[in-house]
Design a protein around this motif. Sequence first.
Motif, PDB file in Angstrom:
ATOM      1  N   ALA A  46      46.879 -53.211  95.056  1.00  0.00           N
ATOM      2  CA  ALA A  46      45.542 -52.617  94.907  1.00  0.00           C
ATOM      3  C   ALA A  46      44.461 -53.663  95.163  1.00  0.00           C
ATOM      4  CB  ALA A  46      45.390 -52.005  93.516  1.00  0.00           C
ATOM      5  N   GLU A  47      44.625 -54.866  94.607  1.00  0.00           N
ATOM      6  CA  GLU A  47      43.641 -55.936  94.803  1.00  0.00           C
ATOM      7  C   GLU A  47      43.534 -56.332  96.270  1.00  0.00           C
ATOM      8  OE1 GLU A  47      44.015 -58.144  90.449  1.00  0.00           O
ATOM      9  OE2 GLU A  47      45.309 -58.800  92.094  1.00  0.00           O
ATOM     10  N   MET A  48      44.676 -56.409  96.953  1.00  0.00           N
ATOM     11  CA  MET A  48      44.650 -56.801  98.363  1.00  0.00           C
ATOM     12  C   MET A  48      43.979 -55.726  99.225  1.00  0.00           C
ATOM     13  SD  MET A  48      48.289 -58.783  98.814  1.00  0.00           S
ATOM     14  CE  MET A  48      47.912 -59.497 100.408  1.00  0.00           C
ATOM     15  N   ILE A  49      44.184 -54.460  98.900  1.00  0.00           N
ATOM     16  CA  ILE A  49      43.529 -53.380  99.641  1.00  0.00           C
ATOM     17  C   ILE A  49      42.020 -53.437  99.420  1.00  0.00           C
ATOM     18  CG2 ILE A  49      43.250 -50.860  99.748  1.00  0.00           C
ATOM     19  CD1 ILE A  49      46.339 -50.728  99.226  1.00  0.00           C
ATOM     20  N   ILE A  50      41.609 -53.692  98.177  1.00  0.00           N
ATOM     21  CA  ILE A  50      40.172 -53.844  97.896  1.00  0.00           C
ATOM     22  C   ILE A  50      39.611 -55.011  98.705  1.00  0.00           C
ATOM     23  CG2 ILE A  50      38.509 -54.554  96.120  1.00  0.00           C
ATOM     24  CD1 ILE A  50      40.238 -52.882  94.122  1.00  0.00           C
ATOM     25  N   ASP A  51      40.306 -56.160  98.670  1.00  0.00           N
ATOM     26  CA  ASP A  51      39.819 -57.359  99.368  1.00  0.00           C
ATOM     27  C   ASP A  51      39.762 -57.168 100.882  1.00  0.00           C
ATOM     28  OD1 ASP A  51      39.609 -58.636  96.931  1.00  0.00           O
ATOM     29  OD2 ASP A  51      41.462 -59.792  97.156  1.00  0.00           O
ATOM     30  N   GLU A  52      40.749 -56.494 101.439  1.00  0.00           N
ATOM     31  CA  GLU A  52      40.839 -56.354 102.896  1.00  0.00           C
ATOM     32  C   GLU A  52      39.972 -55.242 103.467  1.00  0.00           C
ATOM     33  OE1 GLU A  52      42.494 -58.270 105.212  1.00  0.00           O
ATOM     34  OE2 GLU A  52      42.870 -59.639 103.535  1.00  0.00           O
ATOM     35  N   PHE A  53      39.788 -54.174 102.710  1.00  0.00           N
ATOM     36  CA  PHE A  53      39.166 -52.975 103.294  1.00  0.00           C
ATOM     37  C   PHE A  53      37.894 -52.483 102.594  1.00  0.00           C
ATOM     38  CE2 PHE A  53      43.754 -52.675 104.180  1.00  0.00           C
ATOM     39  CZ  PHE A  53      43.725 -52.784 105.559  1.00  0.00           C
TER      40      PHE A  53
END
Length: 197
Positions: free
Chosen positions: A185-192
């Motif tokens: 979830a954190e990586m999706i927030i950071d990337e997109f």
Amino acid sequence: MNREELDKIIEYIASSGDIQLSDIPCIDLYVDQVTTLFDDKLADTKRQASDKILTKTMINNYTKAKAVMPPKNKKYGRNHIILLSLIYNLKQILSINDIKTLLTPLLGGINPSKGNERFDLDELYSNYLEIKREDLNNLPQQFNDMLNHIADKSAALNSSSNGKAELMLLVLTLANQAATSKRLAEMIIDEFLKPGL
């Protein structure tokens, strides 16, 4: 490991409630009424009876962080309740900054200005609740599969207390799944979803 007791826990988790769109009153609410609504509808999500679902301070902190829009004349409307319900579910996993980043497009979509996408918050929330319900309906089978896998793995352990070893492996596996989901979830927030992307 007592499977019947674990099945009861899963059954309890799978039956826990949410604030449905039909639960949200047609009139705007003062903060005390909002916290009462959350306490009434989400009481079964508490770990301890003394735990707080949502407090005035929590609401103020998320409002100050701009994760939810300020109340109008000290009252909270339908969109506030939906966002606060999402925040309640997110705050156990994500930081306040990640929650703000995630919800910011919704805030702009509720009151769109030039260049903002339009979001139907009721529709988004309804879909979220439907997906969550489907996941909870699948939980007993997924949990049973996990228990069988853990029982197979723990059978080879050289332990005089295989029941405790199985429970420890179960908690470690659940914690790992939660940590992995959180990182994803954190990586999706950071990337997109970070501003400027």
